[in-house]
Scaffold this motif. Structure first.
Motif, PDB file in Angstrom:
ATOM      1  N   GLY A  59       0.808  -1.209   0.000  1.00  0.00           N
ATOM      2  CA  GLY A  59       0.000   0.000   0.000  1.00  0.00           C
ATOM      3  C   GLY A  59       0.841   1.258   0.000  1.00  0.00           C
ATOM      4  O   GLY A  59       0.526   2.245  -0.666  1.00  0.00           O
ATOM      5  N   MET A  60       1.943   1.245   0.746  1.00  0.00           N
ATOM      6  CA  MET A  60       2.795   2.433   0.799  1.00  0.00           C
ATOM      7  C   MET A  60       3.524   2.658  -0.525  1.00  0.00           C
ATOM      8  O   MET A  60       3.811   3.800  -0.887  1.00  0.00           O
ATOM      9  N   ALA A  61       3.833   1.602  -1.258  1.00  0.00           N
ATOM     10  CA  ALA A  61       4.395   1.776  -2.597  1.00  0.00           C
ATOM     11  C   ALA A  61       3.379   2.464  -3.505  1.00  0.00           C
ATOM     12  O   ALA A  61       3.740   3.293  -4.354  1.00  0.00           O
ATOM     13  N   ALA A  62       2.092   2.140  -3.311  1.00  0.00           N
ATOM     14  CA  ALA A  62       1.040   2.803  -4.085  1.00  0.00           C
ATOM     15  C   ALA A  62       0.932   4.277  -3.707  1.00  0.00           C
ATOM     16  O   ALA A  62       0.791   5.149  -4.574  1.00  0.00           O
ATOM     17  N   VAL A  63       1.001   4.581  -2.409  1.00  0.00           N
ATOM     18  CA  VAL A  63       0.952   5.976  -1.957  1.00  0.00           C
ATOM     19  C   VAL A  63       2.118   6.757  -2.561  1.00  0.00           C
ATOM     20  O   VAL A  63       1.945   7.837  -3.148  1.00  0.00           O
ATOM     21  N   HIS A  64       3.316   6.213  -2.415  1.00  0.00           N
ATOM     22  CA  HIS A  64       4.517   6.889  -2.918  1.00  0.00           C
ATOM     23  C   HIS A  64       4.427   7.110  -4.423  1.00  0.00           C
ATOM     24  O   HIS A  64       4.695   8.205  -4.932  1.00  0.00           O
ATOM     25  N   GLY A  65       4.043   6.074  -5.170  1.00  0.00           N
ATOM     26  CA  GLY A  65       3.976   6.186  -6.618  1.00  0.00           C
ATOM     27  C   GLY A  65       2.927   7.168  -7.089  1.00  0.00           C
ATOM     28  O   GLY A  65       3.158   7.948  -8.025  1.00  0.00           O
ATOM     29  N   ALA A  66       1.759   7.166  -6.435  1.00  0.00           N
ATOM     30  CA  ALA A  66       0.684   8.073  -6.834  1.00  0.00           C
ATOM     31  C   ALA A  66       1.068   9.531  -6.599  1.00  0.00           C
ATOM     32  O   ALA A  66       0.701  10.415  -7.383  1.00  0.00           O
ATOM     33  N   LEU A  67       1.803   9.796  -5.518  1.00  0.00           N
ATOM     34  CA  LEU A  67       2.187  11.170  -5.194  1.00  0.00           C
ATOM     35  C   LEU A  67       3.401  11.635  -5.985  1.00  0.00           C
ATOM     36  O   LEU A  67       3.380  12.674  -6.645  1.00  0.00           O
ATOM     37  N   TRP A  68       4.471  10.866  -5.924  1.00  0.00           N
ATOM     38  CA  TRP A  68       5.751  11.372  -6.420  1.00  0.00           C
ATOM     39  C   TRP A  68       5.941  11.176  -7.913  1.00  0.00           C
ATOM     40  O   TRP A  68       6.890  11.722  -8.496  1.00  0.00           O
ATOM     41  N   SER A  69       5.034  10.470  -8.566  1.00  0.00           N
ATOM     42  CA  SER A  69       5.038  10.480 -10.032  1.00  0.00           C
ATOM     43  C   SER A  69       4.561  11.841 -10.543  1.00  0.00           C
ATOM     44  O   SER A  69       4.841  12.210 -11.689  1.00  0.00           O
ATOM     45  N   ASN A  70       3.883  12.589  -9.689  1.00  0.00           N
ATOM     46  CA  ASN A  70       3.257  13.842 -10.112  1.00  0.00           C
ATOM     47  C   ASN A  70       3.945  15.086  -9.556  1.00  0.00           C
ATOM     48  O   ASN A  70       3.784  16.175 -10.105  1.00  0.00           O
ATOM     49  N   LEU A  71       4.700  14.954  -8.468  1.00  0.00           N
ATOM     50  CA  LEU A  71       5.260  16.116  -7.788  1.00  0.00           C
ATOM     51  C   LEU A  71       6.666  16.445  -8.283  1.00  0.00           C
ATOM     52  O   LEU A  71       7.462  15.561  -8.560  1.00  0.00           O
ATOM     53  N   ARG A  72       6.937  17.739  -8.363  1.00  0.00           N
ATOM     54  CA  ARG A  72       8.255  18.240  -8.732  1.00  0.00           C
ATOM     55  C   ARG A  72       8.656  19.340  -7.749  1.00  0.00           C
ATOM     56  O   ARG A  72       7.815  19.904  -7.054  1.00  0.00           O
ATOM     57  N   THR A  73       9.945  19.651  -7.718  1.00  0.00           N
ATOM     58  CA  THR A  73      10.433  20.749  -6.886  1.00  0.00           C
ATOM     59  C   THR A  73       9.657  22.032  -7.192  1.00  0.00           C
ATOM     60  O   THR A  73       9.467  22.382  -8.363  1.00  0.00           O
ATOM     61  N   TYR A 104       6.951   6.417 -14.109  1.00  0.00           N
ATOM     62  CA  TYR A 104       7.607   6.482 -12.805  1.00  0.00           C
ATOM     63  C   TYR A 104       7.685   5.097 -12.169  1.00  0.00           C
ATOM     64  O   TYR A 104       8.738   4.677 -11.663  1.00  0.00           O
ATOM     65  N   LEU A 105       6.586   4.365 -12.211  1.00  0.00           N
ATOM     66  CA  LEU A 105       6.548   3.043 -11.597  1.00  0.00           C
ATOM     67  C   LEU A 105       7.379   2.037 -12.394  1.00  0.00           C
ATOM     68  O   LEU A 105       8.075   1.198 -11.816  1.00  0.00           O
ATOM     69  N   ARG A 106       7.305   2.125 -13.699  1.00  0.00           N
ATOM     70  CA  ARG A 106       8.058   1.198 -14.551  1.00  0.00           C
ATOM     71  C   ARG A 106       9.554   1.291 -14.283  1.00  0.00           C
ATOM     72  O   ARG A 106      10.249   0.270 -14.229  1.00  0.00           O
ATOM     73  N   HIS A 107      10.051   2.498 -14.072  1.00  0.00           N
ATOM     74  CA  HIS A 107      11.488   2.677 -13.912  1.00  0.00           C
ATOM     75  C   HIS A 107      11.959   2.603 -12.458  1.00  0.00           C
ATOM     76  O   HIS A 107      13.143   2.358 -12.216  1.00  0.00           O
ATOM     77  N   THR A 108      11.056   2.804 -11.490  1.00  0.00           N
ATOM     78  CA  THR A 108      11.469   2.714 -10.088  1.00  0.00           C
ATOM     79  C   THR A 108      11.213   1.325  -9.503  1.00  0.00           C
ATOM     80  O   THR A 108      11.814   0.976  -8.482  1.00  0.00           O
ATOM     81  N   GLY A 109      10.310   0.544 -10.103  1.00  0.00           N
ATOM     82  CA  GLY A 109      10.230  -0.877  -9.803  1.00  0.00           C
ATOM     83  C   GLY A 109       9.452  -1.360  -8.595  1.00  0.00           C
ATOM     84  O   GLY A 109       9.774  -2.422  -8.062  1.00  0.00           O
ATOM     85  N   PRO A 110       8.380  -0.657  -8.141  1.00  0.00           N
ATOM     86  CA  PRO A 110       7.613  -1.194  -7.013  1.00  0.00           C
ATOM     87  C   PRO A 110       6.540  -2.190  -7.452  1.00  0.00           C
ATOM     88  O   PRO A 110       5.418  -2.189  -6.967  1.00  0.00           O
ATOM     89  N   THR A 111       6.896  -3.088  -8.365  1.00  0.00           N
ATOM     90  CA  THR A 111       5.930  -3.971  -9.013  1.00  0.00           C
ATOM     91  C   THR A 111       5.583  -5.164  -8.129  1.00  0.00           C
ATOM     92  O   THR A 111       6.462  -5.798  -7.548  1.00  0.00           O
ATOM     93  N   ILE A 112       4.318  -5.490  -8.058  1.00  0.00           N
ATOM     94  CA  ILE A 112       3.874  -6.628  -7.264  1.00  0.00           C
ATOM     95  C   ILE A 112       4.338  -7.936  -7.911  1.00  0.00           C
ATOM     96  O   ILE A 112       4.514  -8.016  -9.126  1.00  0.00           O
TER      97      ILE A 112
END
Length: 402
Positions: free
Chosen positions: A94-108, A244-252
Motif C-alpha cells: 500500500g505504501m508503494a502505491a501511496v509513494h507512486g501516486a504522489l511522487w510520479s506527479n510532484l516536482r520541486t 515512474y513506476l516502470r522505472h522505479t520498480g515497485p511492481t507486485i
C-alpha cells in the motif's frame, strides 16, 4: 470440446459483485476455471523482429513482469471493472502505491495539501520527502472545510487524503474538497483502504486517483502484501504514473497478485459481514461503563455521521475505542483478550486490535499525536469475520478487568 477463442468472459451489464468474480479474466489455451498464475520474470519472442515490435507497440504484448504480467493484469483489470476506473497498476504494498501516486506527479516547487489525521507512513512520505525535495506540504484539519478553502486558495499540484482516516476515523467531504482542489489545479488522490470500494466510490465524488493497501480487505486473510493505484484518466495513468513506476520498480509479484485476484471474489461478502459485526460491537461498546468514547462511522454519535451517510453505504470494519484511563488500562485490556488478537494489521478475517500510541503512530511527536487525536487510552479495533457476539464477549471480559 475445448474452446478455441479463449476470450474473456463478457462482463458488460453484470452487476458489481459479479464483476468481482468474472472481471479481467484471461484464459490460456487450457481453458482453466481458476485464473492462471504466470510466475515468470520474462517472456520469449519468436524472432528479433517480434521482440522489436513488442517494445514499440501499445503495451499489449508482455515483455517483462516489472512492466506487466498476465496475472497482475487480471487483478488490475478486475478492480478497474469494479471501481469504474480506466487504468490501474498493482504495487508491492500500500505504501508503494501511496509513494507512486504522489511522487510520479510532484516536482520541486510544487505544493501538496493533506489532512493531519493520516496513517503515520503516509504522513511521513508527505512531510519528510516534501522537505527533502523542495515541495511545499500544507496540513489541515480534514473535517474543517474553511481550512481546505484557505489552503487551496493557492495553486496546488496534489491533494491527498484518507477518509475515514487511520486511526482517527475522521471523514473528509469528498465532493467539496475535490471541487476546491480542482479549482486550485490539483489532482485529488484518495486512500480508500478503510472504506474499501464496497462502501465508498471516490471517483463518483470527484477523485482523480484512488489507492489501496490491498494487504487489507482485498486480501483480507493475512496472506500477502500488495497495493494498487487506479485512475479514471487512462492517459494520465499511462503518461504520468506508469513511467515512474516502470522505472522505479515497485511492481507486485505475480503470486501476490494472484492471491489478491482471488481475494476480490469474496470482497463484498466479507466487508458486508464485517461491517454488520462492527456496528454490533460499536453499539455494545458505546454504552460500556469502562469506555469513554467510541468512534465508528456507522454510529449516529459519530460527529460526521450525516456526511458518512451521504458518501458511504456502510460504517466499515474499523473502530476507535477510547477507554476510561490511560496506557495502563489500555495495555491491561489488550492483555486480557482471548480471541481478538493484538496486531497492527487490519482488514483481516480475524479481529485485530492495536494501541496506536505505542505502535503504528509511536514515532509522531507529542504535538503531532495531539493534532491527530492519538491518545494513550486509544485502541484501534479491526472487526473480523467471527460471530459478533464472540467479539463482544471477548471485549466485555477484557474490559471487566479495568
Amino acid at each position: 470440446m475445448a474452446r478455441t477463442d479463449h476470450r474473456n468472459p463478457n462482463v458488460a451489464g453484470l452487476r458489481p459483485r459479479s464483476r468481482l468474480v468474472h472481471g479481467g479474466v484471461r484464459r490460456s489455451s487450457f481453458d482453466e476455471t481458476c485464473e492462471a498464475l504466470y510466475q515468470t520474470s520474462g517472456f520469449v519472442y519468436g524472432s528479433a523482429e517480434e521482440a522489436e515490435s513488442a517494445f514499440i507497440n501499445d503495451g499489449s504484448r508482455h515483455v517483462y513482469s516489472r512492466f506487466r504480467n498476465p496475472t497482475t493484469a487480471m487483478f488490475e483489470d478486475r478492480l478497474c471493472e469494479y471501481e469504474g476506473a480506466a487504468w490501474a497498476y498493482a504495487t508491492t504494498s500500500g505504501m508503494a502505491a501511496v509513494h507512486g501516486a504522489l511522487w510520479s506527479n510532484l516536482r520541486t516547487g510544487d505544493r501538496i495539501v493533506a489532512p493531519r489525521s493520516l496513517f503515520i507512513s503516509c504522513y511521513w512520505v508527505i512531510k519528510e520527502l516534501s522537505a527533502r525535495f523542495g515541495v511545499e506540504a500544507v496540513f489541515v484539519d480534514g473535517t474543517d472545510l474553511s481550512q481546505w478553502e484557505e489552503a487551496l486558495a493557492k495553486p496546488t499540484k496534489v491533494v491527498f487524503l484518507e477518509t475515514p482516516s487511520n486511526p482517527g476515523l475522521e471523514v473528509v467531504d469528498l465532493r467539496a474538497v475535490s471541487a476546491l482542489a480542482h479549482k486550485a489545479g490539483a489532482k485529488v488522490v484518495v486512500d480508500n483502504a478503510f472504506a474499501t470500494p464496497v462502501l465508498q466510490r471516490p471517483f463518483e465524488m470527484g477523485a482523480d486517483v484512488v489507492i489501496y493497501s490491498a494487504t487489507k480487505h482485498i486480501d483480507g486473510q493475512g496472506r500477502c502484501l500488495g497495493g494498487i493505484i487506479l485512475t479514471n484518466d487512462k492517459q494520465y495513468g499511462s503518461d504520468v504514473i506508469h513511467p515512474y513506476l516502470r522505472h522505479t520498480g515497485p511492481t507486485i509479484s505475480p503470486f501476490n497478485a494472484w492471491l489478491l485476484l482471488k481475494g476480490l471474489e469474496t470482497l463484498e461478502l466479507r466487508v458486508s459481514a464485517q461491517s454488520a459485526a462492527a456496528l454490533t460491537v460499536a453499539e455494545f461498546l458505546e454504552g460500556h461503563a469502562k469506555v469513554e468514547r467510541v468512534l465508528y462511522p456507522g454510529l449516529a454519535s459519530h460527529p460526521q455521521h450525516d456526511l458518512v451517510r451521504s458518501q458511504m453505504t456502510g460504517g466499515g470494519t474499523m473502530l476507535s475505542i477510547f477507554l476510561k484511563g490511560g496506557k495502563e488500562e489500555a495495555f491491561r485490556a489488550l492483555n486480557d483478550l482471548r480471541m481478538v488478537m493484538i496486531s497492527n494489521n487490519l482488514g483481516d478475517s480475524k479481529s485485530l486490535i492495536t494501541h496506536p500510541d505505542t505502535t503504528t503512530h509511536s514515532k509522531l511527536t507529542v504535538e503531532e499525536k495531539a493534532a491527530a487525536n492519538i491518545r494513550p487510552n486509544l485502541l484501534r479495533l479491526s472487526v473480523g469475520l467471527e460471530d459478533a457476539q464472540d467479539i463482544v464477549e471477548d471485549l466485555d471480559r477484557a474490559l471487566a478487568s479495568l
